[in-house]
Design a protein around this motif. Sequence first.
Motif, short mmCIF file in Angstrom:
data_model
loop_
_atom_site.label_atom_id
_atom_site.label_comp_id
_atom_site.label_asym_id
_atom_site.label_seq_id
_atom_site.Cartn_x
_atom_site.Cartn_y
_atom_site.Cartn_z
N LEU A 102 16.27 -24.85 -10.09
CA LEU A 102 15.89 -25.30 -8.76
C LEU A 102 16.99 -24.92 -7.78
O LEU A 102 18.17 -25.16 -8.04
CB LEU A 102 15.68 -26.82 -8.73
N ILE A 103 16.59 -24.36 -6.65
CA ILE A 103 17.54 -24.00 -5.60
C ILE A 103 17.19 -24.80 -4.35
O ILE A 103 16.04 -24.81 -3.91
CB ILE A 103 17.48 -22.49 -5.30
N GLY A 104 18.20 -25.45 -3.80
CA GLY A 104 17.98 -26.26 -2.61
C GLY A 104 17.89 -27.74 -2.92
O GLY A 104 17.02 -28.44 -2.40
N HIS A 105 18.79 -28.24 -3.77
CA HIS A 105 18.74 -29.63 -4.19
C HIS A 105 18.88 -30.61 -3.03
O HIS A 105 18.27 -31.67 -3.02
CB HIS A 105 19.82 -29.90 -5.24
N GLU A 106 19.71 -30.26 -2.06
CA GLU A 106 19.96 -31.18 -0.94
C GLU A 106 19.20 -30.77 0.31
O GLU A 106 19.44 -31.30 1.39
CB GLU A 106 21.48 -31.21 -0.63
N GLU A 107 18.27 -29.83 0.19
CA GLU A 107 17.60 -29.29 1.36
C GLU A 107 16.12 -29.70 1.39
O GLU A 107 15.59 -30.22 0.41
CB GLU A 107 17.73 -27.76 1.37
N THR A 108 15.49 -29.46 2.52
CA THR A 108 14.09 -29.85 2.69
C THR A 108 13.16 -29.00 1.82
O THR A 108 12.19 -29.49 1.25
CB THR A 108 13.67 -29.71 4.16
N VAL B 106 12.49 -26.53 -1.47
CA VAL B 106 12.97 -26.29 -2.82
C VAL B 106 12.40 -24.96 -3.31
O VAL B 106 11.22 -24.67 -3.12
CB VAL B 106 12.54 -27.42 -3.78
N PHE B 107 13.25 -24.15 -3.94
CA PHE B 107 12.82 -22.85 -4.47
C PHE B 107 13.01 -22.84 -5.98
O PHE B 107 14.09 -23.13 -6.48
CB PHE B 107 13.64 -21.72 -3.84
N GLU B 108 11.92 -22.53 -6.70
CA GLU B 108 11.96 -22.43 -8.16
C GLU B 108 11.74 -20.97 -8.54
O GLU B 108 10.61 -20.49 -8.58
CB GLU B 108 10.89 -23.31 -8.79
N LEU C 88 19.84 -21.68 0.99
CA LEU C 88 18.42 -21.49 1.22
C LEU C 88 18.02 -21.94 2.62
O LEU C 88 17.22 -21.28 3.30
CB LEU C 88 17.62 -22.27 0.17
N GLN C 89 18.57 -23.03 3.08
CA GLN C 89 18.21 -23.55 4.40
C GLN C 89 18.63 -22.60 5.52
O GLN C 89 18.00 -22.55 6.58
CB GLN C 89 18.84 -24.92 4.63
N ASN C 90 19.66 -21.81 5.28
CA ASN C 90 20.09 -20.84 6.29
C ASN C 90 19.15 -19.63 6.37
O ASN C 90 19.12 -18.93 7.39
CB ASN C 90 21.51 -20.37 6.01
N ALA D 79 8.40 -24.80 -1.90
CA ALA D 79 7.66 -26.03 -1.57
C ALA D 79 8.57 -26.99 -0.84
O ALA D 79 9.79 -26.98 -1.03
CB ALA D 79 7.12 -26.67 -2.84
N PHE D 80 7.97 -27.79 0.02
CA PHE D 80 8.73 -28.86 0.65
C PHE D 80 9.00 -29.93 -0.39
O PHE D 80 8.16 -30.20 -1.27
CB PHE D 80 7.96 -29.46 1.83
N ARG D 81 10.16 -30.56 -0.31
CA ARG D 81 10.58 -31.49 -1.33
C ARG D 81 9.56 -32.60 -1.57
O ARG D 81 9.22 -32.91 -2.71
CB ARG D 81 11.94 -32.08 -0.96
N ASP D 82 9.05 -33.22 -0.51
CA ASP D 82 8.17 -34.38 -0.70
C ASP D 82 6.85 -34.28 0.06
O ASP D 82 6.08 -35.23 0.06
CB ASP D 82 8.88 -35.67 -0.26
#
Length: 300
Positions: A183-189, A191-193, A235-237, A256-259
Amino acid sequence: AGLSCAWNLRLLGYDCTIFDEQPVAGGSLRGEPALPPEILDAEIRSLQSAGIEFKLKSTPPVEGFDAVVTPEEHKLAVKAVANGKEAALKLAGKTVPARFDSKIGKPRPSELQELMKNCSTDEQTGVSAPPVGQTLLSAQTEARRCLHCDCRKPESCKLRAYAEKYGADQWEFAAEEHGHVQLIGHEETVVFEPGKCIKCGLCIQITGCSGEKFGLAFSGRGFKTKVTVPFGELLQNGLRAAAAECVAACPTGALAFRDAEENLSREAQSIQQSATETKSSWAPRMRGNAVAILNRKSAI
């Protein structure tokens, strides 16, 4: 399973009577240490208010009912509830279409470490019943520890939709082992798998057309080709302006968006619950076929 079956049949218009061989209703849930008895009692009262009758220390008579149902119990309460609903739908002649499910099996230790980056590090609350007044707080704390190892786009995933349409079977050409979950983007809105990415290039085209400073790009060659943010940026950048469009275009749920979809499911469940509450207010006035539900599971 019996309680679930009776509730779902009641919503469908059936008169239900639950026969329990034990002196107290609730079956195996009655001895579950993590379920406060007052919660179970309140649920049973809600079933009674909907017109479901309980007969304890007894079994269904030979005559007097159009059907007798014995739902399949399960050691997992969630599965038992699902079994009860399935039994109710089958009796009512309704079928629930099977959804395509792609399971990876037991996660490797390294994958568990990866998934744990997504959840809370709070200590486990344990299986014992929480103090009175702390039930909701305890449940929320425990819920935050969820690894969220399921798909983040269970409803809008195009790959799942086409798999169901054409009858795909993930075990037809089973690999010796699955790819490593990352998973890439643990702290971001967003998430990329990478393991779900099919390198279609849609997200790269979208970020290029939207004028992103970094955007997304292909890296590597051949089988080692992957989608990444140039220059090792976060990723967010790479998705400052085109995140929503990229997530919507991604056909496999790799982006995908996290939630977002989880919240969408909650909203749908809320609407369904409101409809259910409306139904339950007039459920006692409903009259349909009489069904007896036998709960053979002994209370602990």
